[in-house]
Design a protein around this motif. Structure first.
Motif, PDB file in Angstrom:
ATOM      1  N   ASP A  34      29.244  38.394  37.646  1.00 40.66           N
ATOM      2  CA  ASP A  34      28.739  38.094  38.978  1.00 40.66           C
ATOM      3  C   ASP A  34      29.001  39.465  39.940  1.00 40.66           C
ATOM      4  O   ASP A  34      30.056  39.610  40.073  1.00 40.66           O
ATOM      5  N   ALA A  35      27.890  40.140  40.107  1.00 47.10           N
ATOM      6  CA  ALA A  35      28.185  41.493  40.791  1.00 47.10           C
ATOM      7  C   ALA A  35      28.676  41.133  42.273  1.00 47.10           C
ATOM      8  O   ALA A  35      28.914  42.068  43.115  1.00 47.10           O
ATOM      9  N   LEU A  36      28.526  39.933  42.895  1.00 43.15           N
ATOM     10  CA  LEU A  36      28.844  39.830  44.175  1.00 43.15           C
ATOM     11  C   LEU A  36      30.214  39.103  44.381  1.00 43.15           C
ATOM     12  O   LEU A  36      30.845  38.740  45.485  1.00 43.15           O
ATOM     13  N   ARG A  37      31.067  39.169  43.134  1.00 44.46           N
ATOM     14  CA  ARG A  37      32.378  38.627  42.944  1.00 44.46           C
ATOM     15  C   ARG A  37      33.452  39.867  43.238  1.00 44.46           C
ATOM     16  O   ARG A  37      33.628  40.325  41.782  1.00 44.46           O
ATOM     17  N   PRO A  38      33.754  40.537  44.094  1.00 51.42           N
ATOM     18  CA  PRO A  38      34.796  41.589  44.371  1.00 51.42           C
ATOM     19  C   PRO A  38      36.374  41.133  43.654  1.00 51.42           C
ATOM     20  O   PRO A  38      36.598  39.843  43.754  1.00 51.42           O
ATOM     21  N   VAL A  39      36.707  41.958  42.922  1.00 53.06           N
ATOM     22  CA  VAL A  39      38.261  41.781  42.211  1.00 53.06           C
ATOM     23  C   VAL A  39      39.144  42.507  43.014  1.00 53.06           C
ATOM     24  O   VAL A  39      39.162  43.841  42.897  1.00 53.06           O
ATOM     25  N   HIS A  40      40.118  41.962  43.683  1.00 53.95           N
ATOM     26  CA  HIS A  40      41.432  42.606  44.234  1.00 53.95           C
ATOM     27  C   HIS A  40      42.644  42.102  43.425  1.00 53.95           C
ATOM     28  O   HIS A  40      42.811  40.972  43.155  1.00 53.95           O
ATOM     29  N   VAL A  41      43.635  43.215  43.729  1.00 58.21           N
ATOM     30  CA  VAL A  41      44.825  42.966  43.105  1.00 58.21           C
ATOM     31  C   VAL A  41      45.567  42.346  44.542  1.00 58.21           C
ATOM     32  O   VAL A  41      45.799  43.023  45.345  1.00 58.21           O
ATOM     33  N   VAL A  42      46.172  40.928  44.179  1.00 57.29           N
ATOM     34  CA  VAL A  42      46.769  40.565  45.378  1.00 57.29           C
ATOM     35  C   VAL A  42      48.548  40.171  45.158  1.00 57.29           C
ATOM     36  O   VAL A  42      49.014  39.990  45.970  1.00 57.29           O
ATOM     37  N   GLU A  43      48.983  40.564  43.958  1.00 50.87           N
ATOM     38  CA  GLU A  43      50.388  40.652  43.685  1.00 50.87           C
ATOM     39  C   GLU A  43      50.691  41.343  42.455  1.00 50.87           C
ATOM     40  O   GLU A  43      50.020  41.451  41.522  1.00 50.87           O
ATOM     41  N   VAL A  44      51.956  41.954  42.768  1.00 48.28           N
ATOM     42  CA  VAL A  44      52.579  42.951  41.716  1.00 48.28           C
ATOM     43  C   VAL A  44      54.137  42.709  41.888  1.00 48.28           C
ATOM     44  O   VAL A  44      54.493  43.132  42.753  1.00 48.28           O
ATOM     45  N   SER A  45      54.582  42.177  40.859  1.00 46.52           N
ATOM     46  CA  SER A  45      56.212  41.706  41.021  1.00 46.52           C
ATOM     47  C   SER A  45      56.711  41.693  39.423  1.00 46.52           C
ATOM     48  O   SER A  45      56.081  41.449  38.628  1.00 46.52           O
ATOM     49  N   VAL A  46      57.994  42.029  39.357  1.00 50.87           N
ATOM     50  CA  VAL A  46      58.804  41.833  38.394  1.00 50.87           C
ATOM     51  C   VAL A  46      58.849  40.130  37.835  1.00 50.87           C
ATOM     52  O   VAL A  46      59.334  39.401  38.827  1.00 50.87           O
ATOM     53  N   VAL A  47      58.737  39.853  36.665  1.00 49.75           N
ATOM     54  CA  VAL A  47      58.796  38.384  36.374  1.00 49.75           C
ATOM     55  C   VAL A  47      59.959  38.153  35.546  1.00 49.75           C
ATOM     56  O   VAL A  47      60.525  37.091  35.384  1.00 49.75           O
ATOM     57  N   TYR A  92      35.103  32.352  43.849  1.00 47.99           N
ATOM     58  CA  TYR A  92      33.879  32.067  43.339  1.00 47.99           C
ATOM     59  C   TYR A  92      33.755  30.483  44.005  1.00 47.99           C
ATOM     60  O   TYR A  92      34.649  29.977  44.340  1.00 47.99           O
ATOM     61  N   THR A  93      32.422  30.126  43.749  1.00 50.46           N
ATOM     62  CA  THR A  93      32.043  28.684  43.977  1.00 50.46           C
ATOM     63  C   THR A  93      31.450  28.049  42.921  1.00 50.46           C
ATOM     64  O   THR A  93      30.398  28.891  42.369  1.00 50.46           O
ATOM     65  N   PHE A  94      31.753  26.908  42.454  1.00 51.76           N
ATOM     66  CA  PHE A  94      31.171  26.193  41.170  1.00 51.76           C
ATOM     67  C   PHE A  94      30.800  25.007  41.711  1.00 51.76           C
ATOM     68  O   PHE A  94      31.887  24.160  42.235  1.00 51.76           O
ATOM     69  N   MET A  95      29.883  24.390  41.682  1.00 53.58           N
ATOM     70  CA  MET A  95      29.153  23.080  41.958  1.00 53.58           C
ATOM     71  C   MET A  95      29.813  22.590  43.112  1.00 53.58           C
ATOM     72  O   MET A  95      30.349  21.582  43.785  1.00 53.58           O
ATOM     73  N   GLY A  96      29.616  23.527  44.339  1.00 51.72           N
ATOM     74  CA  GLY A  96      29.998  23.353  45.765  1.00 51.72           C
ATOM     75  C   GLY A  96      31.427  23.530  46.053  1.00 51.72           C
ATOM     76  O   GLY A  96      31.805  23.317  47.253  1.00 51.72           O
ATOM     77  N   GLU A  97      32.370  23.641  45.029  1.00 50.50           N
ATOM     78  CA  GLU A  97      33.715  23.748  45.136  1.00 50.50           C
ATOM     79  C   GLU A  97      34.327  25.188  45.289  1.00 50.50           C
ATOM     80  O   GLU A  97      33.725  26.138  44.262  1.00 50.50           O
ATOM     81  N   SER A  98      35.007  25.842  45.879  1.00 46.83           N
ATOM     82  CA  SER A  98      35.578  27.060  46.324  1.00 46.83           C
ATOM     83  C   SER A  98      36.710  27.137  45.353  1.00 46.83           C
ATOM     84  O   SER A  98      37.778  26.353  45.385  1.00 46.83           O
ATOM     85  N   PHE A  99      36.932  28.394  44.583  1.00 45.42           N
ATOM     86  CA  PHE A  99      38.170  28.628  43.784  1.00 45.42           C
ATOM     87  C   PHE A  99      38.307  30.299  44.248  1.00 45.42           C
ATOM     88  O   PHE A  99      37.550  30.872  44.350  1.00 45.42           O
ATOM     89  N   ASP A 100      39.672  30.428  44.027  1.00 42.65           N
ATOM     90  CA  ASP A 100      40.191  31.791  44.294  1.00 42.65           C
ATOM     91  C   ASP A 100      39.997  32.620  43.142  1.00 42.65           C
ATOM     92  O   ASP A 100      40.230  33.926  43.343  1.00 42.65           O
TER      93      ASP A 100
END
Length: 235
Positions: A34-47, A92-100
Motif C-alpha cells: 500500500d503506497a499510501l501507508r507510511p512506515v515510521h519507527v515509534v520505539e527503540v528500546s533494550v528488551v 491501515y483500515t480493514f473492513m471499516g476498522e482502523s489498526f495501528d
C-alpha cells in the motif's frame, strides 16, 4: 572499504535503512502492499540482556533444523550484552476498522558504544550452515523466529523449543506450555542455561532467509549485530 575478514560493505541505501530502523521517529518509507501507508519507527528500546561466555555468537532459528546452527565467523569479547529492538507503525483500515500496524521491525546485539561507520553481511563460521535464496544469504526458517545465543551452549539453550516441537502431536484442545521466560508479554522469549551461564533471546525473523548484519565502528571493530526482517516489507 574492505576489511580483513573480506566481508563486502553494503550500499548507501541499505546502510541508511539499517541506521533509520533503529532511530525513533524515522520514516522508513511506505508499505509494499500500500503506497499510501507510511512506515515510521515509534520505539527503540533494550528488551533484555544475554550472556555470551564463549564470545561465539549464533544467530539462527531456535527451532529444530536439519543442519548445524549458524554460528557467526566474528568473535566477540565474552561478556553480557544488551539486545535492543525497534518497533514500527504503518496504520491501515480493514473492513471499516482502523489498526495501528505496529510490529517489531528489527533487533540488534549492542557490542560497543558509538556510531556505525559501515554495515556488512555477517558470514557464518561454517559455509555448510549458510542458507541461500537467490542473492540472499543468512539463516533459514519458516517460523518468523530467530535467536541470539551462545554457541557453546546452543544445544541446551534450544532444548525448550525441541521439547515443545516433539510434544506438538497432542490431541486437539490440549495446551502445551513452552519452558521459556516471556519477555515483554511474550513478544520475546528468553532461555537461561545455568550450567554454562549462557542465555538465548528470540528475535524477529523473516520466513525464508533472514540476513544478519554486522555494523562496524570507525576503527573497524564490531559495534552491533542486527537483523531487520521488516525492511523487506518496504516498497
Amino acid at each position: 572499504m574492505q576489511h580483513a575478514n573480506h566481508m563486502a560493505d553494503v550500499g548507501p541505501e541499505e546502510s541508511a535503512l539499517l541506521e533509520a530502523v533503529f532511530t525513533t521517529g524515522a520514516r522508513l518509507g511506505v508499505h509494499r502492499n500500500d503506497a499510501l501507508r507510511p512506515v515510521h519507527v515509534v520505539e527503540v528500546s533494550v528488551v533484555a540482556s544475554i550472556r555470551l561466555p564463549s564470545g561465539r555468537l549464533v544467530v539462527d532459528s531456535p527451532w529444530p533444523e536439519d543442519r548445524p546452527s549458524r554460528e557467526l565467523a566474528e568473535r566477540l569479547p565474552p561478556r553480557t550484552y544488551d539486545v535492543e529492538a525497534s518497533w514500527v507503525e504503518a496504520p491501515y483500515t480493514f473492513m471499516g476498522e482502523s489498526f495501528d500496524g505496529r510490529e517489531c521491525a528489527a533487533a540488534r546485539l549492542l557490542v560497543r558504544d558509538g556510531p556505525v561507520s559501515v554495515w556488512q553481511v555477517a558470514r557464518a563460521a561454517d559455509n555448510d550452515t549458510e542458507w541461500r535464496s537467490g542473492d540472499e544469504t543468512g539463516f533459514g526458517t519458516d517460523t518468523s523466529m530467530g535467536a541470539f545465543g551462545d554457541a557453546s551452549a546452543w544445544q541446551a539453550l534450544t532444548e525448550p523449543f525441541r521439547r515443545f516441537w516433539e510434544r506438538g502431536a497432542q490431541p486437539p484442545g490440549v495446551a502445551i506450555a513452552r519452558e521459556t521466560e516471556k519477555v515483554r508479554s511474550g513478544e520475546f522469549e528468553k532461555v537461561t542455561d545455568p550450567a554454562g551461564r549462557a542465555d538465548l533471546l528470540t528475535i524477529p525473523a523473516e520466513e525464508g532467509v533472514t540476513t544478519v548484519w554486522i555494523g562496524r565502528d570507525a576503527a573497524g571493530q564490531v559495534a552491533t549485530v542486527a537483523v531487520a526482517p521488516y525492511l523487506s516489507w518496504l516498497a
